[in-house]
Design a protein around this motif. Structure first.
Motif, short mmCIF file in Angstrom:
data_model
loop_
_atom_site.label_atom_id
_atom_site.label_comp_id
_atom_site.label_asym_id
_atom_site.label_seq_id
_atom_site.Cartn_x
_atom_site.Cartn_y
_atom_site.Cartn_z
N ASP A 130 0.72 -1.08 0.20
CA ASP A 130 0.03 0.06 -0.04
C ASP A 130 0.93 1.29 -0.01
OD1 ASP A 130 -2.11 -1.43 -0.04
OD2 ASP A 130 -3.12 -0.62 1.71
N SER A 131 1.87 1.38 0.57
CA SER A 131 3.03 2.31 0.51
C SER A 131 3.13 2.65 -1.07
CB SER A 131 4.21 2.05 0.91
OG SER A 131 4.89 1.10 0.35
N LYS A 132 3.03 1.91 -2.12
CA LYS A 132 3.08 2.30 -3.35
C LYS A 132 1.76 2.32 -4.08
CE LYS A 132 7.52 1.70 -4.00
NZ LYS A 132 8.21 2.66 -4.31
N GLY A 133 0.47 2.33 -3.24
CA GLY A 133 -0.75 2.39 -3.64
C GLY A 133 -1.14 3.93 -4.12
N MET B 188 -10.69 9.47 -16.51
CA MET B 188 -9.95 8.25 -17.06
C MET B 188 -10.57 7.61 -17.88
SD MET B 188 -7.57 8.15 -13.21
CE MET B 188 -6.36 7.17 -13.88
N GLY B 189 -11.91 7.42 -17.69
CA GLY B 189 -12.34 6.40 -18.54
C GLY B 189 -11.88 4.83 -18.32
N LEU B 190 -11.62 4.54 -16.91
CA LEU B 190 -11.36 3.31 -16.48
C LEU B 190 -12.83 2.63 -16.00
CD1 LEU B 190 -8.16 4.18 -14.64
CD2 LEU B 190 -8.26 3.24 -16.56
N SER B 191 -13.11 1.61 -16.23
CA SER B 191 -14.21 0.93 -15.97
C SER B 191 -14.01 -0.29 -14.69
CB SER B 191 -14.89 0.13 -17.27
OG SER B 191 -14.05 -0.92 -17.68
N ASP B 192 -12.85 -0.82 -14.75
CA ASP B 192 -12.34 -1.56 -13.55
C ASP B 192 -10.94 -1.26 -13.32
OD1 ASP B 192 -12.16 -3.83 -12.05
OD2 ASP B 192 -11.66 -5.35 -13.46
N PRO B 193 -11.05 -0.18 -12.38
CA PRO B 193 -9.77 0.34 -12.12
C PRO B 193 -8.69 -0.42 -10.90
CG PRO B 193 -11.26 1.48 -10.78
CD PRO B 193 -11.99 0.50 -11.79
N ILE B 194 -9.32 -1.03 -10.40
CA ILE B 194 -8.61 -1.70 -9.23
C ILE B 194 -7.22 -2.60 -9.85
CG2 ILE B 194 -8.50 -3.17 -7.12
CD1 ILE B 194 -10.09 -0.48 -6.88
N GLY B 195 -6.38 -2.46 -9.34
CA GLY B 195 -4.86 -2.92 -9.84
C GLY B 195 -4.23 -2.59 -11.16
N LYS B 196 -4.93 -1.34 -11.74
CA LYS B 196 -4.31 -0.86 -12.79
C LYS B 196 -2.85 -0.09 -12.33
CE LYS B 196 -7.24 -1.86 -16.05
NZ LYS B 196 -8.36 -1.63 -15.78
N THR B 197 -2.01 0.09 -13.18
CA THR B 197 -0.94 0.61 -13.00
C THR B 197 -0.76 2.16 -13.53
OG1 THR B 197 0.54 -1.36 -13.17
CG2 THR B 197 1.69 0.79 -13.58
N ILE B 198 -0.46 2.90 -12.37
CA ILE B 198 -0.27 4.35 -12.57
C ILE B 198 1.02 4.74 -12.56
CG2 ILE B 198 -1.17 6.57 -11.91
CD1 ILE B 198 -3.40 5.19 -13.01
N ARG B 199 1.33 5.65 -13.60
CA ARG B 199 2.97 6.10 -13.45
C ARG B 199 2.94 7.86 -12.70
NH1 ARG B 199 2.42 2.73 -17.63
NH2 ARG B 199 1.72 4.41 -18.94
N PHE B 200 3.04 7.72 -11.48
CA PHE B 200 3.33 9.16 -10.81
C PHE B 200 4.33 8.81 -9.92
CE2 PHE B 200 2.23 11.85 -7.30
CZ PHE B 200 2.26 13.14 -7.72
N MET B 201 5.59 9.64 -10.09
CA MET B 201 6.73 9.55 -9.13
C MET B 201 6.98 8.16 -8.84
SD MET B 201 5.37 12.47 -6.12
CE MET B 201 7.08 12.11 -5.39
N GLY B 202 7.20 7.21 -10.19
CA GLY B 202 7.40 6.05 -10.09
C GLY B 202 6.00 5.26 -10.33
N GLU B 203 6.03 3.95 -10.40
CA GLU B 203 4.90 3.04 -10.68
C GLU B 203 4.13 3.06 -9.59
OE1 GLU B 203 5.61 -0.34 -12.85
OE2 GLU B 203 5.77 0.63 -14.59
N LYS B 204 2.69 3.14 -9.43
CA LYS B 204 1.99 2.81 -8.40
C LYS B 204 0.67 1.98 -8.91
CE LYS B 204 3.21 7.08 -5.56
NZ LYS B 204 4.22 6.90 -6.33
N LYS B 205 -0.04 1.21 -7.88
CA LYS B 205 -1.20 0.37 -8.20
C LYS B 205 -2.48 1.13 -7.64
CE LYS B 205 0.86 -3.08 -10.23
NZ LYS B 205 0.51 -3.61 -11.65
N ILE B 206 -3.41 1.00 -8.38
CA ILE B 206 -4.80 1.48 -8.03
C ILE B 206 -5.33 0.45 -6.74
CG2 ILE B 206 -7.04 2.50 -8.39
CD1 ILE B 206 -6.19 3.34 -11.09
#
Length: 862
Positions: free
Chosen positions: A625-628, A639-657
């Motif tokens: 969760d520290s990378k969540g 963002m147009g995400l229908s099932d966002p949980i687990g998707k990778t986001i690039r913000f100050m490194g990679e993070k997971k929703i």
């Protein structure tokens, strides 16, 4: 001399009439000689203009005829008019007092509003470079949501303006104190908290915050320098002398040398701070103040004289696009002093701001003063029957109509002057309470400007209030006047009725406006914001707490009365850092989205009782969760995400929703909820949030204070309640509501006085009719109903006019809120019935007294 080259005849005629005979020949001779020369040199047209100009220059006091008889007659006439006015006031005390009260209240309201409006218009206008001082804003185009305007920009913008725009003389980036809250400073045994500004080195060259000590070009040249306000220097050192070079400890961890002292910031400055530090201090911190991808800093610039702002804005608008081709951010410069009054934008277009309240209350002042003048007119004409014979005798003795007009206007101006004196006393008496309501520190200074404007108000009000009575009373037929008979006409009748209709129309508009404002304020205060703002206390992370935050929060939760605690990077009630530097799989580069960023620690969502809609909150049970990252519903939709949980986001490194949170309001309800995400930033948090058990606030705060001061020695404990922060978002609206309530009450009171006067006039005119009806057996109630019928029709007519206008006014104001009440039908019914009830009570009192008069008195012929 040819006819075509003769000087204008009218100016020679004027000279003949007004100049002393012994000077006239010499003046005309000199002018004619010059005229001939001008004709030869410039032609007849310019010669004529020069002749008129120099002729007028000769019309000075030493050259003008003096008419002793005219002056003497004027003074005698004025003394006579004032004497008659005094006798009439003394004889008819009730009418005099009603007029005085009405005009005094109207003028007092006008003076209060004048002081407030004058102060509002002076905000940020005191800077030396006011005409060339500009602020950078940004218009950002979003697909499907139009254009959003930000009052912030990127930190490097100041450097870009300095280096790339030759039209810019100075430019600085500024971080306001609201980013960090009050900061702890220490000198010896003094530990205090004060507001900081982080600025670049030319700050004092741009803004006119005068330095008592120090050189404005050098006070911020060293990163270890601090510039103090006069008040702060006195608090820390008990003097402003020989303070330069002394040391101030910042948050018990870093020392700064005093490089300058500036005068206390004036109250009409939007920027309020106690000390200044270098902007360079923040560049090494994870705040993104030196990144083009983040927004937050404010940038100000002084332009060189003669700069065409439209041309410059075209160049400034390309600064970001030249670096990022796909960027939809368009920076531009607006006048700095304009932002306070005209800082509201819609779709990138300036649509108003606080200037709307300035206009609103200026109109209210005009409304109230007009109602007071109408009241004076009605009362003056209502008592006309008492002065009919006086007028008849004067006309028989040769007085012309202008003499009467002069007399009645003199009376009007005289009573307005008395009303102004009473109004000034009221203002002096009530100004502290008025300041408390509006949140300012206004003072009534009897300077030349105020005296001139007060004199102008008296003159205009006196002429406006006395014009109709003067023309009406002076028009009486001499025969009818000597018989004591009043003339009557359809025009006169409709004029008086029209005045009452205007009064009550204005009053109904004010009643409905006050009702709508109070309903909207109640709505925003009770709306579900997406979290529970009650019983939340927050205070700054500083000192030892910053180094041992986890341990501090853990121990804090053990205090009796504490429900939960956590920390965050920002106040919930203000805007957060903006970021466009975020990417995800499937992102449409043609549809840019800007997110507000909230850095949090564990348990913040639980402390604020936000609602997780999918996934889960930040928890130590999930090691990753520290990378969540957690988005609000608006962000996921954008963002147009229908099932966002687990998707990778690039913000100050990679993070997971890891979850989504239900939309919550982090700004006022003037604005819609915007895309936002929460991310773990325990190293950057600046606020501790504590939820206290309801009913144990006082006890819990005292325990928090003791624990805080023991854990964090040298740092004074200062806290705020979250619901109080929320209330400050609507401080302007709350003040408008309170002021509107008082002004509406005064307007209604003055309107009632006017209606009372018209009822008295009607009763006097229909006295014999009342006597006849009573003799024929009419009841008191029947006569009251008869006399009240006309007034009821007038008020109903006022309601018919006022309600559509009120609807438009209320709708226009409510449209400034993204979330607002509906205009219910009963609001309009309440305003109309209130006006009708007030009118019935006012008229009923007067007509009841008239209906109870002995019919013998009514029928007696004087």
């Amino acid at each position: 001399m040819k006819r075509s080259s003769l000087p204008p005849k009218w100016i020679n005629s004027l000279l003949t009439k007004v100049c002393k005979p012994e000077l006239l020949e010499e003046i005309e001779g000199d002018l004619l000689e010059y005229y001939q020369l001008w004709v030869e040199k410039y032609g007849s047209k310019k010669a004529n203009r020069l002749y008129v100009f120099h002729a007028i220059k000769f019309l000075r006091p030493f050259a003008i005829k003096k008419s002793k008889s005219h002056s003497s007659n004027s003074l005698t006439m004025l003394r006579h008019s004032l004497l008659l006015s005094f006798r009439n006031f003394k004889r008819y005390k009730s009418s005099f007092l009603i007029n005085l009260i009405g005009l005094s209240c109207g003028l007092a309201c006008t003076l209060f509003i004048y002081l407030w409006v004058n102060d509002e218009l002076s905000v940020d206008k005191f800077h030396e470079h006011e005409g060339q001082l500009y602020k950078v804003i940004e218009h950002v185009k979003f697909d499907g949501s139009g254009v959003t305007t930000w009052k912030e920009t990127s930190g490097p913008m100041a450097k870009a303006l300095r280096e790339e725009m030759p039209e810019v003389e100075f430019a600085v980036a500024v971080i306001p104190g609201s980013w960090f809250g009050k900061t702890s400073l220490s000198v010896g045994e003094h530990d205090i908290k004060a507001n900081a500004y982080y600025v670049e080195k030319d700050f004092f060259n741009i803004f006119s915050y005068e330095l008592i000590s120090g050189n404005k070009d050098q006070v911020l040249s060293d990163i270890n320098s601090i510039v103090l306000s006069e008040k702060l220097a006195l608090t820390l050192f008990n003097t402003t002398e020989n303070v330069i070079g002394k040391t101030v400890e910042f948050e018990q961890e870093r020392q700064f040398q005093v490089s300058g002292i500036f005068e206390n910031i004036p109250s009409n400055s939007t920027a309020q701070f106690d000390f200044v530090l270098s902007f360079e201090l923040l560049k090494d911190k994870p705040l993104g103040v030196d990144s083009w991808g983040n927004l937050g800093p404010q940038v100000y610039a002084v332009l060189k004289k003669g700069t065409l702002i439209d041309n410059l804005n075209k160049k400034v608008g390309m600064i970001i696009k030249n670096m990022y081709k796909e960027s939809t951010r368009t920076p531009s410069l607006i006048p700095y002093s304009q932002d306070y009054l005209r800082g509201t934008y819609e779709y990138g277009i300036q649509i108003g701001g606080r200037i709307e309240y300035v206009r609103l209350f200026s109109i209210v002042a005009l409304f109230i003063l007009s109602i007071a003048c109408i009241n004076f007119m009605n009362l003056s004409t209502a008592r006309a029957s008492r002065r009919v014979k006086e007028i008849g005798v004067k006309k028989a003795m040769g007085a012309n109509r202008m003499a009467f007009v002069f007399q009645f206007l003199t009376e009007s101006i005289f009573i307005t002057g008395l009303a102004l004196v009473v109004a000034l006393l009221l203002v002096i008496l009530l100004l502290p309470q008025f300041n408390e309501v509006i949140g300012k520190q206004l003072a009534l200074e009897l300077n030349a400007n105020l005296v001139f404007r007060a004199f102008a108000i008296v003159l205009c009000t006196g002429l406006m209030a006395g014009s109709y009575p003067a023309l009406y009373l002076s028009s009486f037929n001499i025969i009818n006047a000597l018989k004591g008979k009043l003339s009557s006409s359809i025009g006169e009748l409709w004029t008086r009725k029209g005045l009452v209709i205007i009064q009550f129309t204005l009053s109904i508009i004010l009643i409905l406006s006050v009702l709508v404002v109070y309903k909207q304020i109640g709505f925003v205060q009770n709306r579900n914001l997406g979290y529970d703002k009650d019983n939340i206390v927050h205070f700054k992370v500083e000192g030892t707490i910053k180094k041992q935050l986890e341990s501090f929060v853990f121990e804090l939760k053990k205090i009796p009365g504490i429900v939960n605690a956590s920390s965050t990077t920002h106040d919930i009630m203000v805007g957060h850092n903006w970021s466009v530097g975020i990417d995800w799989e499937g992102r449409d580069s043609d549809k840019p989205i800007s997110f507000q960023v909230v850095g949090v620690d564990y348990d913040l969502i639980e402390t604020l009782e936000m609602e997780i809609t999918t996934g889960h909150s930040f928890s130590k049970d999930f090691g990753s969760d520290s990378k969540g990252i957690i988005f609000n519903e608006t962000a996921i939709k954008a963002m147009g995400l229908s099932d966002p949980i687990g998707k990778t986001i690039r913000f100050m490194g990679e993070k997971k929703i890891i979850g989504t949170v239900k939309d919550f309001h982090f700004k006022s309800l003037h604005e819609t909820v915007e895309p936002l995400f929460l991310v773990m930033m325990p190293e950057a948090v600046k606020k501790v949030m504590v939820r206290i058990e309801a009913g144990r606030e006082r006890e819990a705060i005292e325990k928090i204070r003791a624990f805080y001061e023991n854990f964090n020695p040298g740092f004074p404990f200062e806290y705020q309640f979250l619901n109080e922060d929320y209330a400050t978002l609507y401080a302007s609206e709350q003040r408008v509501a309170t002021l509107s309530k008082y002004f509406a009450a005064i307007a209604i009171m003055i309107s009632c006085l006017g209606l009372f006067g018209l009822a008295a006039f009607s009763a006097e005119r229909r006295m014999k009719e009342i006597g006849v009806r009573k003799t024929l057996g009419s009841s008191v109630f029947g006569i009251v109903r008869l006399l009240s019928e006309d007034f009821t029709k007038m008020v109903i007519f006022s309601i018919t006019i006022a309600l559509p206008i009120s609807y438009l006014v209320a709708k226009e104001w409510l449209d400034s809120f993204a979330y607002r009440i509906a205009l219910e039908w009963w609001y309009f019914a309440f305003a109309g019935l209130s006006a009708l009830l007030i009118a019935w009570l006012t008229v009923g009192f007067q007509t009841y007294n008239a209906a109870r008069i002995n019919p013998v008195k009514c029928l007696r012929d004087e």
